[in-house]
Design a protein around this motif. Structure first.
Motif, PDB file in Angstrom:
ATOM      1  N   TRP A 148     -11.725  40.035  38.005  1.00  0.00           N
ATOM      2  CA  TRP A 148     -11.185  41.387  37.821  1.00  0.00           C
ATOM      3  C   TRP A 148     -12.194  42.337  37.189  1.00  0.00           C
ATOM      4  O   TRP A 148     -11.825  43.417  36.726  1.00  0.00           O
ATOM      5  CB  TRP A 148      -9.926  41.312  36.953  1.00  0.00           C
ATOM      6  N   ALA A 172     -12.137  45.830  38.782  1.00  0.00           N
ATOM      7  CA  ALA A 172     -10.874  46.559  38.903  1.00  0.00           C
ATOM      8  C   ALA A 172     -11.028  47.942  38.254  1.00  0.00           C
ATOM      9  O   ALA A 172     -11.745  48.086  37.265  1.00  0.00           O
ATOM     10  CB  ALA A 172      -9.761  45.762  38.215  1.00  0.00           C
ATOM     11  N   PRO A 173     -10.411  48.984  38.799  1.00  0.00           N
ATOM     12  CA  PRO A 173      -9.463  48.955  39.920  1.00  0.00           C
ATOM     13  C   PRO A 173     -10.108  49.121  41.298  1.00  0.00           C
ATOM     14  O   PRO A 173      -9.418  49.147  42.299  1.00  0.00           O
ATOM     15  CB  PRO A 173      -8.580  50.168  39.621  1.00  0.00           C
ATOM     16  N   TYR A 205     -12.121  47.047  43.053  1.00  0.00           N
ATOM     17  CA  TYR A 205     -11.877  45.814  43.804  1.00  0.00           C
ATOM     18  C   TYR A 205     -11.124  44.850  42.893  1.00  0.00           C
ATOM     19  O   TYR A 205     -11.470  44.712  41.717  1.00  0.00           O
ATOM     20  CB  TYR A 205     -13.182  45.167  44.272  1.00  0.00           C
ATOM     21  N   THR A 206     -10.132  44.209  43.445  1.00  0.00           N
ATOM     22  CA  THR A 206      -9.339  43.249  42.680  1.00  0.00           C
ATOM     23  C   THR A 206      -9.611  41.826  43.150  1.00  0.00           C
ATOM     24  O   THR A 206     -10.184  41.613  44.227  1.00  0.00           O
ATOM     25  CB  THR A 206      -7.839  43.553  42.807  1.00  0.00           C
ATOM     26  N   ASP A 207      -9.201  40.873  42.361  1.00  0.00           N
ATOM     27  CA  ASP A 207      -9.455  39.467  42.654  1.00  0.00           C
ATOM     28  C   ASP A 207      -8.884  39.062  44.019  1.00  0.00           C
ATOM     29  O   ASP A 207      -7.714  39.324  44.311  1.00  0.00           O
ATOM     30  CB  ASP A 207      -8.838  38.603  41.558  1.00  0.00           C
ATOM     31  N   GLU A 247      -9.683  40.286  46.925  1.00  0.00           N
ATOM     32  CA  GLU A 247      -9.728  41.346  47.942  1.00  0.00           C
ATOM     33  C   GLU A 247     -10.901  41.136  48.890  1.00  0.00           C
ATOM     34  O   GLU A 247     -12.000  40.748  48.475  1.00  0.00           O
ATOM     35  CB  GLU A 247      -9.840  42.706  47.261  1.00  0.00           C
ATOM     36  N   GLU A 306     -11.070  52.943  35.449  1.00  0.00           N
ATOM     37  CA  GLU A 306      -9.654  52.959  35.108  1.00  0.00           C
ATOM     38  C   GLU A 306      -9.465  53.447  33.680  1.00  0.00           C
ATOM     39  O   GLU A 306      -8.541  54.184  33.368  1.00  0.00           O
ATOM     40  CB  GLU A 306      -9.063  51.555  35.275  1.00  0.00           C
ATOM     41  N   ASN A 312     -14.511  47.554  35.243  1.00  0.00           N
ATOM     42  CA  ASN A 312     -13.510  47.210  34.229  1.00  0.00           C
ATOM     43  C   ASN A 312     -14.249  46.989  32.906  1.00  0.00           C
ATOM     44  O   ASN A 312     -14.414  45.871  32.437  1.00  0.00           O
ATOM     45  CB  ASN A 312     -12.745  45.963  34.668  1.00  0.00           C
TER      46      ASN A 312
END
Length: 247
Positions: free
Chosen positions: A47, A50-51, A53-55, A57, A126, A151
């Motif tokens: 993560w 994020a936001p 790219y998320t786990d 994806e 984020e 993140n």
């Protein structure tokens, strides 16, 4: 020739609904097309990005030369702070750049990194009010890049003194949006929008037709007879009166 109310809107609705279905069908086919050989498909792990790219994806990777890296590029690199073989990070600064951050100060009402004396705009964050958990002031040496994840509060990066800038040749690939995948995303949005407009027109056409049927079912009011009154006859002239006066 009289046209049924709502007929044109009904025809337009049918056309839009069919067009929307065709677009969505084309998007499905586009997704099944394999990307060119220079692209390789993978999946984001963790993560730290994020936001953006998320786990898990799906991502597309493209080989990139060390000298072709640009600020803002998302890359897959072998970094010293990760136990994984490679990790996704964003290029924040390149060779010759001075990147710094001081948590106790605000720039234009927000906490921001300072790149070569200018506040760095990072809309992808984020937690944009906290671009870093630590203070730093680094000038990136030749042949290196300064990497940070999106993140920031839950990831490691070049901002920590024990990490620092990463050699550009340790960058394995650049994460890109495969053109066909991007087209598929826009195609989906377009197809859904067209079908929504078609559904609205279909509803409007049906409502107009129903209203017309209700109006046609109401009987017309009966005609009210109009009495004809004869004008009174003119009274005859008196016998002693003369019509003309003679001299």
């Amino acid at each position: 020739m009289t046209h049924r109310p709502g007929r044109r809107r009904g025809i337009a609705a049918i056309v839009l609904l069919v067009l929307g279905a065709v677009i969505l069908g084309g998007v499905t086919v586009a997704k099944a097309v394999n990307p060119p050989a220079r692209y390789s498909e993978g999946r984001a792990a963790g993560w730290q990005m994020a936001p953006t790219y998320t786990d898990g994806e799906s991502i597309y990777l493209e080989p990139v030369a060390a000298g072709k890296l640009r600020r803002g590029d998302i890359v897959l690199a072998s970094v010293p702070w990760s136990l994984q073989k490679t990790q996704m990070n964003r290029v924040i600064a390149v060779a010759g750049d001075r990147i710094r951050y001081k948590p106790s100060s605000k720039i234009a009402g927000q906490y921001r990194l300072v790149l070569n004396g200018e506040a760095l705009d990072e809309p992808y964050l984020e937690q944009w009010k906290n671009p870093s958990a630590v203070a730093f002031d680094v000038t990136v040496p030749e042949g290196y890049v300064f990497l940070m994840a999106d993140n920031r509060m839950n990831s490691d990066g070049s901002q920590y003194a024990n990490n620092g800038p990463v050699a550009a040749d340790r960058v394995v690939a650049k994460v890109v949006m495969y053109p066909m995948a991007k087209l598929a995303v826009w195609g989906q949005l377009t197809g859904v929008l067209v079908m929504v407009v078609g559904a609205v027109l279909a509803f409007a056409a049906r409502r107009a037709g129903r209203r017309a049927r209700v109006v046609a079912a109401v009987p017309a009011p009966a005609a009210v007879p109009v009495a004809v009154v004869a004008a009174p006859a003119q009274a005859p002239a008196a016998s002693g009166e003369r019509a003309d006066v003679q001299s």
